[in-house]
Design a protein around this motif. Structure first.
Motif, PDB file in Angstrom:
ATOM      1  N   THR A 114      47.629  47.110  41.878  1.00 49.01           N
ATOM      2  CA  THR A 114      49.095  45.958  41.920  1.00 49.01           C
ATOM      3  C   THR A 114      49.815  45.724  43.040  1.00 49.01           C
ATOM      4  N   ARG A 117      46.638  43.413  44.537  1.00 47.09           N
ATOM      5  CA  ARG A 117      47.187  42.373  44.423  1.00 47.09           C
ATOM      6  C   ARG A 117      48.072  40.988  44.698  1.00 47.09           C
ATOM      7  N   GLN A 118      48.897  41.596  45.214  1.00 52.16           N
ATOM      8  CA  GLN A 118      50.200  41.010  45.744  1.00 52.16           C
ATOM      9  C   GLN A 118      50.112  41.225  47.402  1.00 52.16           C
TER      10      GLN A 118
END
Length: 124
Positions: A114, A117-118
């Motif tokens: 996460t 990805r961000q």
């Protein structure tokens, strides 16, 4: 060059996850194959490739752990995933403990994914 390194990185991360899941399932089933030398070498090779491709990505985007917070969190998450995975496969005393540790390793993987990805961390 960035797109190629990114694709390699994502591929070796996926292979690393599949190896961990396979070894975890074998270990939970009580199979000695989870600790087979080929499985250990494969896991180690994938980890090395993950680190090398991650270093290549850092250089290509000009951001580095301990300088950029999200990469620091990604590195901490990777260390947590690997440590929990090793403990779940080698040091867990019972099947329930092994299952909890494997789940914690997968949670660390998910958190790391996460953050990656961000390009934004949870804490830093």
């Amino acid at each position: 060059m960035y797109p190629i390194i990114l694709k390699v990185h994502l591929a070796v991360v996926a292979i690393s996850l599949v190896i961990f899941l396979g070894r975890s399932l074998l270990a939970l089933a009580g199979s000695a194959k989870a600790g087979h030398p080929l499985a250990l070498k494969g896991a180690g090779a994938m980890l090395l490739l993950v680190l090398l491709s991650a270093a290549g990505l850092c250089v290509s985007i000009g951001q580095y752990p301990f300088v950029d917070g999200w990469l620091t969190e990604k590195l901490i998450g990777l260390v947590a995933y690997v440590a929990l995975g090793i403990i779940s496969l080698k040091r867990a005393g019972s099947k329930p403990v092994q299952l909890v540790l494997a789940a914690a390793a997968l949670a660390a993987f998910a958190a790391t994914f996460t953050v990656a990805r961000q390009h934004a961390g949870f804490l830093l």
